[in-house]
Design an enzyme around this catalytic site. Structure first.
Site, PDB file in Angstrom:
ATOM      1  N   HIS A  24      -0.166-124.132  39.044  1.00  7.85           N
ATOM      2  CA  HIS A  24      -0.780-125.447  38.780  1.00  7.85           C
ATOM      3  C   HIS A  24      -1.202-126.053  40.109  1.00  7.85           C
ATOM      4  O   HIS A  24      -0.751-127.147  40.469  1.00  7.85           O
ATOM      5  CB  HIS A  24       0.182-126.399  38.062  1.00  7.85           C
ATOM      6  CG  HIS A  24       0.302-126.163  36.586  1.00  7.85           C
ATOM      7  ND1 HIS A  24       1.253-126.777  35.807  1.00  7.85           N
ATOM      8  CD2 HIS A  24      -0.417-125.408  35.734  1.00  7.85           C
ATOM      9  CE1 HIS A  24       1.124-126.404  34.551  1.00  7.85           C
ATOM     10  NE2 HIS A  24       0.111-125.560  34.481  1.00  7.85           N
ATOM     11  N   HIS A  80      -3.423-120.451  23.739  1.00  5.98           N
ATOM     12  CA  HIS A  80      -3.501-121.535  24.745  1.00  5.98           C
ATOM     13  C   HIS A  80      -4.642-121.184  25.691  1.00  5.98           C
ATOM     14  O   HIS A  80      -4.747-120.046  26.133  1.00  5.98           O
ATOM     15  CB  HIS A  80      -2.151-121.586  25.475  1.00  5.98           C
ATOM     16  CG  HIS A  80      -2.015-122.619  26.525  1.00  5.98           C
ATOM     17  ND1 HIS A  80      -2.695-123.822  26.511  1.00  5.98           N
ATOM     18  CD2 HIS A  80      -1.224-122.662  27.645  1.00  5.98           C
ATOM     19  CE1 HIS A  80      -2.341-124.535  27.571  1.00  5.98           C
ATOM     20  NE2 HIS A  80      -1.465-123.847  28.270  1.00  5.98           N
ATOM     21  N   GLU A  82      -5.360-122.478  28.723  1.00  7.21           N
ATOM     22  CA  GLU A  82      -5.192-122.665  30.169  1.00  7.21           C
ATOM     23  C   GLU A  82      -5.544-121.348  30.871  1.00  7.21           C
ATOM     24  O   GLU A  82      -5.236-120.264  30.367  1.00  7.21           O
ATOM     25  CB  GLU A  82      -3.743-123.093  30.470  1.00  7.21           C
ATOM     26  CG  GLU A  82      -3.603-123.684  31.856  1.00  7.21           C
ATOM     27  CD  GLU A  82      -2.266-124.368  32.115  1.00  7.21           C
ATOM     28  OE1 GLU A  82      -1.435-124.461  31.198  1.00  7.21           O
ATOM     29  OE2 GLU A  82      -2.076-124.798  33.273  1.00  7.21           O
ATOM     30  N   ASP A  84      -4.474-119.453  33.052  1.00  3.93           N
ATOM     31  CA  ASP A  84      -3.498-118.370  33.276  1.00  3.93           C
ATOM     32  C   ASP A  84      -3.347-117.500  32.026  1.00  3.93           C
ATOM     33  O   ASP A  84      -2.762-116.420  32.099  1.00  3.93           O
ATOM     34  CB  ASP A  84      -2.145-118.915  33.752  1.00  3.93           C
ATOM     35  CG  ASP A  84      -1.548-119.976  32.861  1.00  3.93           C
ATOM     36  OD1 ASP A  84      -2.303-120.760  32.263  1.00  3.93           O
ATOM     37  OD2 ASP A  84      -0.306-120.031  32.750  1.00  3.93           O
ATOM     38  N   HIS A 146       1.979-127.483  25.800  1.00  2.00           N
ATOM     39  CA  HIS A 146       1.886-128.686  26.601  1.00  2.00           C
ATOM     40  C   HIS A 146       0.443-129.158  26.761  1.00  2.00           C
ATOM     41  O   HIS A 146       0.206-130.113  27.517  1.00  2.00           O
ATOM     42  CB  HIS A 146       2.545-128.445  27.977  1.00  2.00           C
ATOM     43  CG  HIS A 146       1.832-127.403  28.822  1.00  2.00           C
ATOM     44  ND1 HIS A 146       1.391-127.677  30.088  1.00  2.00           N
ATOM     45  CD2 HIS A 146       1.462-126.143  28.569  1.00  2.00           C
ATOM     46  CE1 HIS A 146       0.822-126.608  30.598  1.00  2.00           C
ATOM     47  NE2 HIS A 146       0.842-125.666  29.692  1.00  2.00           N
ATOM     48  N   ASP A 165       3.542-120.561  26.313  1.00  2.08           N
ATOM     49  CA  ASP A 165       4.286-121.126  27.448  1.00  2.08           C
ATOM     50  C   ASP A 165       5.710-121.549  27.072  1.00  2.08           C
ATOM     51  O   ASP A 165       6.622-121.490  27.916  1.00  2.08           O
ATOM     52  CB  ASP A 165       3.550-122.358  28.001  1.00  2.08           C
ATOM     53  CG  ASP A 165       2.367-121.981  28.883  1.00  2.08           C
ATOM     54  OD1 ASP A 165       2.407-120.908  29.504  1.00  2.08           O
ATOM     55  OD2 ASP A 165       1.406-122.767  28.940  1.00  2.08           O
ATOM     56  N   TYR A 193      11.203-124.343  34.531  1.00  2.00           N
ATOM     57  CA  TYR A 193       9.913-124.408  33.830  1.00  2.00           C
ATOM     58  C   TYR A 193       9.888-125.641  32.923  1.00  2.00           C
ATOM     59  O   TYR A 193       8.934-126.412  32.911  1.00  2.00           O
ATOM     60  CB  TYR A 193       9.684-123.129  32.998  1.00  2.00           C
ATOM     61  CG  TYR A 193       8.271-123.036  32.474  1.00  2.00           C
ATOM     62  CD1 TYR A 193       7.306-122.325  33.166  1.00  2.00           C
ATOM     63  CD2 TYR A 193       7.894-123.697  31.316  1.00  2.00           C
ATOM     64  CE1 TYR A 193       6.006-122.266  32.711  1.00  2.00           C
ATOM     65  CE2 TYR A 193       6.595-123.651  30.848  1.00  2.00           C
ATOM     66  CZ  TYR A 193       5.657-122.926  31.551  1.00  2.00           C
ATOM     67  OH  TYR A 193       4.361-122.886  31.106  1.00  2.00           O
ATOM     68  N   HIS A 226       5.108-116.096  29.829  1.00  2.00           N
ATOM     69  CA  HIS A 226       5.510-115.961  31.243  1.00  2.00           C
ATOM     70  C   HIS A 226       6.931-115.394  31.297  1.00  2.00           C
ATOM     71  O   HIS A 226       7.819-115.854  30.573  1.00  2.00           O
ATOM     72  CB  HIS A 226       5.544-117.320  31.951  1.00  2.00           C
ATOM     73  CG  HIS A 226       4.211-117.966  32.124  1.00  2.00           C
ATOM     74  ND1 HIS A 226       3.234-117.463  32.944  1.00  2.00           N
ATOM     75  CD2 HIS A 226       3.692-119.087  31.582  1.00  2.00           C
ATOM     76  CE1 HIS A 226       2.167-118.243  32.899  1.00  2.00           C
ATOM     77  NE2 HIS A 226       2.414-119.239  32.075  1.00  2.00           N
TER      78      HIS A 226
HETATM   79 FE   FE2 Z   1       0.001-123.776  29.972  1.00  2.00          FE
HETATM   80 FE   FE2 Z   2       1.094-120.630  31.180  1.00  2.00          FE
END
Ligand code: FE2
Ligand code: FE2
Length: 397
Positions: A24, A80, A82, A84, A146, A165, A193, A226
């Site tokens: 991030h 998700h 995002e 990553d 999130h 996540d 996390y 992750h």
């Molecule tokens: Fe995320």
């Molecule tokens: Fe992630």
């Protein structure tokens, strides 16, 4: 790069980022690196669940190719968006341009904004079932856990929850499962996390966990996006999340400061002496010397925060400003605290620290303590007494 089997005809095809030390941007220190987990299901539909961060697209595609040609993928679940987890999609879609991508409505909008290319996207919602052939995916939206687009996917026949996540950790290892690594490290990284990324969403997490429990779906494995997946005891992490989302605190105080010439550090030393003499557990950090992620993890279960800074150019020292802004964004609830520090001719920094604590939702229990240039004996005694007072309040609960 080989795929790793996690169940019959289900493979881990993710990537291990051994050298990542930040996530991030610079907001999260990944001391143990991280992994981006993607999963391949071989059924009538060749399905990829999530993808990896863009720079690791080659590694993911190589792992996919160790099982099946990437051209054969016809279904992609985007739990998700995002980067990553979606960054490798444009590269992958060069091989399977007609693959249909399933995700929440917000995921469809987000992918367009990220990648500016026409996608074969279909929006799904909680309760939708997607047949892969002999297997079925049940989709569960978890908005704001999130991001607004966030979703989980549950593979009904294999009882695997692809949780994205949620329940994950930034932890690069050659192992893939919870029972293959030291439990203490696993729970520490899982907690870090949660504290640094999911803390602000505690109420929502509690609600969603209750909804998932109500669904009464048997969970044999939680496959995260992750770090390690949970096959030995998936309920261990669910129970941990339940505790964490209840936002409970311990009688513990974290003192964080930044100093220019040691005066604020001296004050901090006396404050923790007071806390120590009162018999309350505490941690002391110079934020300029410590990574923020570990400090936040320590603050996560602490009842009180005492924060200090020297004044600098009419404000708080830069490392402390950055730290306080991050803390504010986490919205810690049910905490108490106060501010302290030294100054030469303008004590604005200390007032600003107190203001940010208030904005973060921390109840101020002692007036900000400031000294000019360096504390004298009486001022050091006041610091000691401050520590004792906050310790007494923490002990009261
Ligand atoms: Fe995320
Ligand atoms: Fe992630």
């Amino acid at each position: 790069m080989q795929a790793v089997p996690i169940a019959k005809n289900i493979w881990w095809v993710g990537a291990i980022d051994w050298t990542a030390r930040h996530f991030h941007g610079q907001t999260y220190t990944t001391q143990r690196g991280t992994t981006y987990n993607a999963y391949l299901i071989l059924d009538e539909k060749i399905t990829l669940i999530d993808a990896v961060y863009g720079p690791f697209a080659g590694e993911m595609i190589q792992r996919i190719r160790s099982v099946v040609p990437a051209e054969k993928i016809d279904t992609i679940i985007a739990n998700h968006i995002e980067p990553d987890h979606s960054g490798a999609l444009p590269e992958l879609l060069k091989f399977c341009p007609n693959a249909r991508i399933y995700g929440s409505e917000r995921a469809g909008q987000g992918l367009e904004h990220y990648y500016h290319q026409k996608l074969n996207f279909q929006a799904v919602k909680t309760g939708d079932l997607l047949s892969l052939g002999r297997r079925t995916l049940r989709l569960i939206e978890i908005p704001m856990i999130h991001w607004p687009d966030s979703m989980m996917s549950y593979l009904v026949e294999d009882q695997i929850l692809f949780s994205n996540d949620t329940f994950g950790q930034h932890y690069a290892t050659s192992e893939r499962f919870d029972d293959e690594v030291p439990q203490e490290t696993l729970m520490e990284e899982t907690g870090k996390y949660y504290a640094n990324i999911l803390w602000p969403f505690g109420n929502l997490i509690a609600q969603r966990l209750a909804e998932i429990e109500k669904m009464a779906i048997p969970i044999r494995m939680i496959a995260t996006s992750h770090g390690l997946s949970w096959r030995k005891d998936p309920w261990k992490v669910i129970e941990a999340y339940k505790r964490w989302s209840a936002n409970e605190t311990k009688p513990k105080i974290v003192v964080v400061y930044e100093t220019m010439y040691g005066s604020t550090a001296k004050m901090a030393g006396k404050i923790v002496e007071g806390i120590s003499d009162a018999g309350v557990p505490f941690k002391l950090y110079d934020i300029a010397q410590t990574d923020r992620t570990s400090v936040i993890y320590d603050m996560f279960d602490a009842k009180a925060y005492i924060v200090g800074s020297s004044n600098h150019d009419g404000g708080i020292l830069p490392n402390m400003v950055s730290f306080m802004e991050f803390l504010k964004g986490l919205h810690p609830k049910n905490r108490i605290g106060c501010a302290f520090g030294s100054y030469g001719w303008s004590g604005v920094a200390i007032m600003k620290l107190e203001a940010i604590l208030k904005e973060a939702g921390v109840a101020i229990v002692h007036p900000a303590l400031s000294v000019v240039y360096a504390p004298d004996d009486a001022q050091l005694t006041a610091c000691y007494e401050l520590g004792k007072k906050v310790a007494a309040l923490v002990q009261k609960g």
